[in-house]
Design a protein around this motif. Structure first.
Motif, PDB file in Angstrom:
ATOM      1  N   ARG A 143      -4.268  -7.125   9.396  1.00 45.17           N
ATOM      2  CA  ARG A 143      -3.567  -5.970   9.345  1.00 45.17           C
ATOM      3  C   ARG A 143      -2.911  -4.554   9.566  1.00 45.17           C
ATOM      4  O   ARG A 143      -1.605  -4.574   9.719  1.00 45.17           O
ATOM      5  N   LEU A 144      -3.958  -4.028  10.540  1.00 48.76           N
ATOM      6  CA  LEU A 144      -3.697  -2.872  11.367  1.00 48.76           C
ATOM      7  C   LEU A 144      -2.840  -3.248  12.248  1.00 48.76           C
ATOM      8  O   LEU A 144      -1.907  -2.844  12.599  1.00 48.76           O
ATOM      9  N   VAL A 145      -3.124  -4.122  13.082  1.00 51.50           N
ATOM     10  CA  VAL A 145      -2.385  -4.055  14.398  1.00 51.50           C
ATOM     11  C   VAL A 145      -1.266  -4.521  13.897  1.00 51.50           C
ATOM     12  O   VAL A 145       0.088  -4.955  14.894  1.00 51.50           O
ATOM     13  N   ASP A 146      -1.236  -5.816  12.713  1.00 52.15           N
ATOM     14  CA  ASP A 146       0.021  -6.041  12.707  1.00 52.15           C
ATOM     15  C   ASP A 146       1.357  -5.052  13.100  1.00 52.15           C
ATOM     16  O   ASP A 146       1.981  -5.104  12.689  1.00 52.15           O
ATOM     17  N   ILE A 324       4.509  -0.092  -1.949  1.00 49.39           N
ATOM     18  CA  ILE A 324       4.845  -1.216  -1.651  1.00 49.39           C
ATOM     19  C   ILE A 324       3.866  -1.078   0.181  1.00 49.39           C
ATOM     20  O   ILE A 324       2.794  -2.488  -0.265  1.00 49.39           O
ATOM     21  N   ALA A 325       3.652  -0.106   0.799  1.00 51.32           N
ATOM     22  CA  ALA A 325       2.482   0.077   1.206  1.00 51.32           C
ATOM     23  C   ALA A 325       1.376  -0.087   0.752  1.00 51.32           C
ATOM     24  O   ALA A 325       0.522  -0.475   1.783  1.00 51.32           O
ATOM     25  N   PHE A 326       0.877   0.929  -0.202  1.00 52.99           N
ATOM     26  CA  PHE A 326      -0.384   1.191  -1.014  1.00 52.99           C
ATOM     27  C   PHE A 326      -0.593  -0.464  -0.911  1.00 52.99           C
ATOM     28  O   PHE A 326      -2.358  -1.426  -1.358  1.00 52.99           O
ATOM     29  N   ALA A 327       0.048  -1.114  -1.662  1.00 53.43           N
ATOM     30  CA  ALA A 327      -0.195  -2.882  -2.748  1.00 53.43           C
ATOM     31  C   ALA A 327      -0.843  -3.594  -1.689  1.00 53.43           C
ATOM     32  O   ALA A 327      -1.580  -4.041  -1.905  1.00 53.43           O
ATOM     33  N   GLU A 328       0.136  -3.517   0.048  1.00 50.18           N
ATOM     34  CA  GLU A 328      -0.557  -4.461   0.591  1.00 50.18           C
ATOM     35  C   GLU A 328      -1.718  -3.778   1.421  1.00 50.18           C
ATOM     36  O   GLU A 328      -2.434  -5.002   1.789  1.00 50.18           O
ATOM     37  N   ILE A 329      -1.620  -2.866   1.538  1.00 48.74           N
ATOM     38  CA  ILE A 329      -3.204  -2.690   2.210  1.00 48.74           C
ATOM     39  C   ILE A 329      -4.481  -2.666   1.762  1.00 48.74           C
ATOM     40  O   ILE A 329      -5.092  -3.190   2.115  1.00 48.74           O
ATOM     41  N   LEU A 330      -4.278  -2.864   0.381  1.00 52.38           N
ATOM     42  CA  LEU A 330      -5.382  -3.548  -0.861  1.00 52.38           C
ATOM     43  C   LEU A 330      -5.214  -5.250  -0.384  1.00 52.38           C
ATOM     44  O   LEU A 330      -5.961  -5.869  -0.835  1.00 52.38           O
TER      45      LEU A 330
END
Length: 419
Positions: A143-146, A324-330
């Motif tokens: 997910r990080l490289v994405d 939304i960024a935090f939601a996707e990180i989790l």
């Protein structure tokens, strides 16, 4: 100096590097696709929503086939990855010249087919090359490289559009990055599928997966997450451009400002993906998914506020993107790791194919609903975001049931071991 990086096999890092190139290309068109087709080519939001949904329909077919191909002796993980990237490259070239609705649909059909083959194969390779201890961090790296690629691509594209305004060139560049990714896979990635001693019965394999009750419960909740993601990428840019009364233009925010919102969101995911994943590593995956739903709902609530209030539109939009960024990180590492733990090794392709089907269905339903909602502001309009929160409540109930199922099964296993 690099001790903070996860300890993963060399192949994982090579695949991540290739994926970075791929997602730089994806970032070129992430923010601008719906705006380009509506504001530049003159398609209606409903037409664009239907065209984007057609990619989901193609994805449904492709993901069923990928479940067979990934675990098959001939195709395997590696060839499926190469085929997916090749098809997606041709889809991008088609969309670069999509001046008619027919070409628009054709390009999205190819795009959906290519992507539908990619993710199950990618996740199967990553699962093959990791252990239970480092798998979550491997998916977090994915997910990080994405996000790094998306951020770089969106930022570069935003500046290019601001200067030149040639959207079609972005699709051509995106296609070229997919072809480059094919070369990376061919040179650096070996087949990771393990040979089977028994004769494979495809229908029996699918039936075994579909009889996994926990898998089916998770998939029904996961569908809500994918509809959320579809609204975020397909509907939100157009909503911000044309339906915010107090942006920096007459109708909303400019393309350049919208790119900054997405870049800010991607920046948060790049910086915080690994630290947050490590922080919640000890928490069970379902609890992490439940908290992700709460954050998604908070972001959508603020997007609704932005559309109805004249004050602080910029502030609320930034906070919404942050939530939304935090939601996707989790969400992503927890959801994928949960599937990895559920799946038997010989059915890994099918399990990830079924998980990926949620994305096909979500991106079939989501853009169509979003486009129709924006075409009917008097009946739905900005209230779309409130309806999406209602869907999140349904998903939270489903995940609570799954959590109880897993805990009950775990207690049963402990009791049996105690005997």
């Amino acid at each position: 100096m690099l001790d903070w990086l996860p300890q993963l096999r060399r192949e994982i890092w090579i695949l991540a590097t290739g994926q970075l190139l791929l997602y730089i290309g994806q970032g070129f068109t992430l923010v601008y696709a719906s705006i380009y087709f509506v504001n530049e080519l003159g398609f209606s939001p409903t037409q664009v929503g239907l065209a984007l949904s057609s990619s989901g329909l193609a994805g449904i077919v492709g993901r069923f086939w990928s479940g067979y191909a990934i675990d098959s002796e001939f195709w395997g993980r590696r060839r499926t990855l190469m085929l997916s990237a090749t098809i997606t490259a041709f889809a991008c070239f088609c969309l670069a010249f999509a001046t008619t609705f027919t070409l628009l649909v054709a390009g999205n059909l190819l795009l959906g087919l290519g992507i539908s083959l990619y993710w199950p194969a990618n996740l199967s390779v990553t699962t093959d090359l990791t252990t239970t201890e480092n798998r979550t961090e491997a998916f977090a790296l994915t997910r990080l490289v994405d996000n790094l690629g998306l951020g770089l691509g969106a930022l570069l594209a935003g500046q290019y559009v601001a200067m030149a305004g040639s959207y079609s060139t972005l699709f051509i560049l995106k296609g070229l990055t997919y072809l480059l990714f094919v070369g990376v896979i061919y040179v650096a990635i070996e087949e990771t599928r393990q040979p089977r001693a028994d004769v494979r019965n495809v229908w029996q394999d699918w039936w075994q997966a579909l009889c996994d009750r926990n898998l089916l419960i998770f998939l029904s909740a996961n569908l809500i997450f994918t509809i959320y993601a579809a609204q975020h990428t397909a509907t939100l840019p157009l909503y911000l451009a044309n339906f915010i009364p107090h942006g920096n233009t007459e109708t909303g925010f400019s393309e350049q400002w919208i790119s900054y919102f997405f870049v800010w969101q991607v920046f948060l995911k790049i910086v915080l993906q690994l630290p947050i994943t490590r922080l919640v590593k000890a928490i069970n995956h379902v609890s992490v998914l439940l908290f992700s739903l709460i954050l998604w709902s908070g972001g959508f609530l603020l997007l609704w506020v932005v559309g109805i209030t004249p004050a602080k539109a910029l502030f609320f939009t930034i906070i919404a993107f942050s939530l939304i960024a935090f939601a996707e990180i989790l969400y992503s590492p927890a959801g994928i790791s949960l599937i990895g733990e559920m799946s038997p090794e010989n059915l890994r392709g099918i399990y990830f194919s079924l998980e990926s089907q949620c994305w096909s269905i979500g991106f079939t339903i989501g853009p169509a609903i979003g486009g129709w909602a924006l075409d009917h502001p008097e009946t739905v309009g900005v209230n779309l975001w409130l309806y999406l929160i209602t869907g999140g409540l349904v998903a939270s109930v489903i995940l609570t049931v799954l959590k109880q199922q897993i805990m009950s099964a775990s207690k049963t296993d402990l009791a049996v071991d105690g005997l």
